[in-house]
Write a protein that holds these residues in place. Structure first.
Motif, PDB file in Angstrom:
ATOM      1  N   TYR A 108       0.835  -1.201   0.000  1.00  0.00           N
ATOM      2  CA  TYR A 108       0.000   0.000   0.000  1.00  0.00           C
ATOM      3  C   TYR A 108       0.866   1.246   0.000  1.00  0.00           C
ATOM      4  O   TYR A 108       1.667   1.453   0.930  1.00  0.00           O
ATOM      5  N   THR A 109       0.722   2.094  -0.995  1.00  0.00           N
ATOM      6  CA  THR A 109       1.588   3.269  -1.106  1.00  0.00           C
ATOM      7  C   THR A 109       1.445   4.193   0.095  1.00  0.00           C
ATOM      8  O   THR A 109       2.416   4.821   0.521  1.00  0.00           O
ATOM      9  N   GLY A 110       0.255   4.253   0.671  1.00  0.00           N
ATOM     10  CA  GLY A 110       0.016   5.157   1.785  1.00  0.00           C
ATOM     11  C   GLY A 110       0.771   4.818   3.047  1.00  0.00           C
ATOM     12  O   GLY A 110       0.875   5.656   3.955  1.00  0.00           O
ATOM     13  N   ASP A 111       1.305   3.615   3.136  1.00  0.00           N
ATOM     14  CA  ASP A 111       2.046   3.215   4.330  1.00  0.00           C
ATOM     15  C   ASP A 111       3.527   3.565   4.241  1.00  0.00           C
ATOM     16  O   ASP A 111       4.284   3.257   5.166  1.00  0.00           O
ATOM     17  N   TYR A 112       3.935   4.166   3.143  1.00  0.00           N
ATOM     18  CA  TYR A 112       5.337   4.564   2.972  1.00  0.00           C
ATOM     19  C   TYR A 112       5.456   6.075   3.131  1.00  0.00           C
ATOM     20  O   TYR A 112       4.750   6.831   2.457  1.00  0.00           O
ATOM     21  N   ARG A 113       6.371   6.479   3.963  1.00  0.00           N
ATOM     22  CA  ARG A 113       6.511   7.913   4.253  1.00  0.00           C
ATOM     23  C   ARG A 113       7.510   8.594   3.337  1.00  0.00           C
ATOM     24  O   ARG A 113       7.366   9.771   3.021  1.00  0.00           O
ATOM     25  N   TYR A 114       8.535   7.882   2.921  1.00  0.00           N
ATOM     26  CA  TYR A 114       9.635   8.489   2.168  1.00  0.00           C
ATOM     27  C   TYR A 114       9.687   7.887   0.772  1.00  0.00           C
ATOM     28  O   TYR A 114       9.629   6.659   0.615  1.00  0.00           O
ATOM     29  N   TRP A 115       9.843   8.759  -0.228  1.00  0.00           N
ATOM     30  CA  TRP A 115       9.841   8.324  -1.625  1.00  0.00           C
ATOM     31  C   TRP A 115      11.021   8.914  -2.377  1.00  0.00           C
ATOM     32  O   TRP A 115      11.383  10.077  -2.153  1.00  0.00           O
ATOM     33  N   GLY A 116      11.579   8.119  -3.272  1.00  0.00           N
ATOM     34  CA  GLY A 116      12.574   8.617  -4.195  1.00  0.00           C
ATOM     35  C   GLY A 116      11.892   9.260  -5.392  1.00  0.00           C
ATOM     36  O   GLY A 116      10.667   9.221  -5.533  1.00  0.00           O
ATOM     37  N   GLN A 117      12.682   9.813  -6.304  1.00  0.00           N
ATOM     38  CA  GLN A 117      12.136  10.596  -7.393  1.00  0.00           C
ATOM     39  C   GLN A 117      11.724   9.750  -8.604  1.00  0.00           C
ATOM     40  O   GLN A 117      11.043  10.255  -9.477  1.00  0.00           O
ATOM     41  N   GLY A 118      12.092   8.500  -8.650  1.00  0.00           N
ATOM     42  CA  GLY A 118      11.700   7.635  -9.751  1.00  0.00           C
ATOM     43  C   GLY A 118      12.754   7.552 -10.836  1.00  0.00           C
ATOM     44  O   GLY A 118      13.485   8.510 -11.103  1.00  0.00           O
ATOM     45  N   THR A 119      12.808   6.390 -11.475  1.00  0.00           N
ATOM     46  CA  THR A 119      13.712   6.175 -12.597  1.00  0.00           C
ATOM     47  C   THR A 119      12.938   5.424 -13.686  1.00  0.00           C
ATOM     48  O   THR A 119      12.203   4.478 -13.392  1.00  0.00           O
ATOM     49  N   LEU A 120      13.092   5.872 -14.916  1.00  0.00           N
ATOM     50  CA  LEU A 120      12.282   5.338 -16.014  1.00  0.00           C
ATOM     51  C   LEU A 120      12.911   4.084 -16.606  1.00  0.00           C
ATOM     52  O   LEU A 120      14.093   4.079 -16.967  1.00  0.00           O
ATOM     53  N   VAL A 121      12.093   3.044 -16.713  1.00  0.00           N
ATOM     54  CA  VAL A 121      12.486   1.812 -17.385  1.00  0.00           C
ATOM     55  C   VAL A 121      11.590   1.654 -18.613  1.00  0.00           C
ATOM     56  O   VAL A 121      10.367   1.650 -18.491  1.00  0.00           O
ATOM     57  N   THR A 122      12.214   1.529 -19.765  1.00  0.00           N
ATOM     58  CA  THR A 122      11.475   1.347 -21.008  1.00  0.00           C
ATOM     59  C   THR A 122      11.937   0.049 -21.653  1.00  0.00           C
ATOM     60  O   THR A 122      13.129  -0.130 -21.898  1.00  0.00           O
ATOM     61  N   VAL A 123      10.987  -0.841 -21.911  1.00  0.00           N
ATOM     62  CA  VAL A 123      11.309  -2.134 -22.498  1.00  0.00           C
ATOM     63  C   VAL A 123      10.660  -2.204 -23.880  1.00  0.00           C
ATOM     64  O   VAL A 123       9.443  -2.145 -24.013  1.00  0.00           O
ATOM     65  N   SER A 124      11.491  -2.326 -24.886  1.00  0.00           N
ATOM     66  CA  SER A 124      10.977  -2.399 -26.260  1.00  0.00           C
ATOM     67  C   SER A 124      10.787  -3.850 -26.668  1.00  0.00           C
ATOM     68  O   SER A 124      11.506  -4.738 -26.210  1.00  0.00           O
ATOM     69  N   SER A 125       9.821  -4.054 -27.539  1.00  0.00           N
ATOM     70  CA  SER A 125       9.521  -5.432 -27.974  1.00  0.00           C
ATOM     71  C   SER A 125      10.335  -5.829 -29.188  1.00  0.00           C
ATOM     72  O   SER A 125      11.009  -5.029 -29.792  1.00  0.00           O
TER      73      SER A 125
END
Length: 125
Positions: A108-125
């Motif tokens: 559950y996302t609401g139970d996490y207090r601290y978050w990083g900024q995110g990193t993009l993963v792109t998978v091509s077929s």
């Protein structure tokens, strides 16, 4: 604690990537850590969880079970997400998040207090 996720990139289906979640400001060993992802126009979803301090409990979303592995290196203040057999449907921005305590709703996302900024993963077929 401040979190920074990195390691994303553009890969082909079947390839592997390792994402890292580096912590600063506090020892990451004091926190349980989760990885989440958000694809375009979709809600953020749970990917994996690792307990504190030593990672004896690990949980995965059904969609990644058997392909992804979460681990932690407290000496490096970092949590990793090893992603093998990547599929186009794994394309998303991946976020790491930290919470205090191992009990409760790890997905559950609401139970996490601290978050990083995110990193993009792109998978091509």
């Amino acid at each position: 604690v401040q979190l920074q996720a990195y390691g994303g990139g553009l890969v082909q289906a079947g390839d592997s990537l390792i994402l890292s979640c580096a912590a600063s400001g506090h020892a990451l060993s004091s926190y349980a850590v989760g990885w989440f992802r958000q694809a375009p126009e979709k809600e953020r979803e749970f990917v994996a969880f690792i307990s504190w301090p030593s990672g004896t409990k690990r949980y995965y979303a059904d969609s990644v079970k058997g392909r992804f592995t979460i681990s932690r290196d407290n000496g490096k203040n970092t949590v990793f997400l090893q992603m093998n057999g990547l599929k186009p449907e794994d394309t998303a921005v991946y976020y790491c998040a930290a919470r205090q305590g191992n009990n409760g709703r790890y997905s559950y996302t609401g139970d996490y207090r601290y978050w990083g900024q995110g990193t993009l993963v792109t998978v091509s077929s």
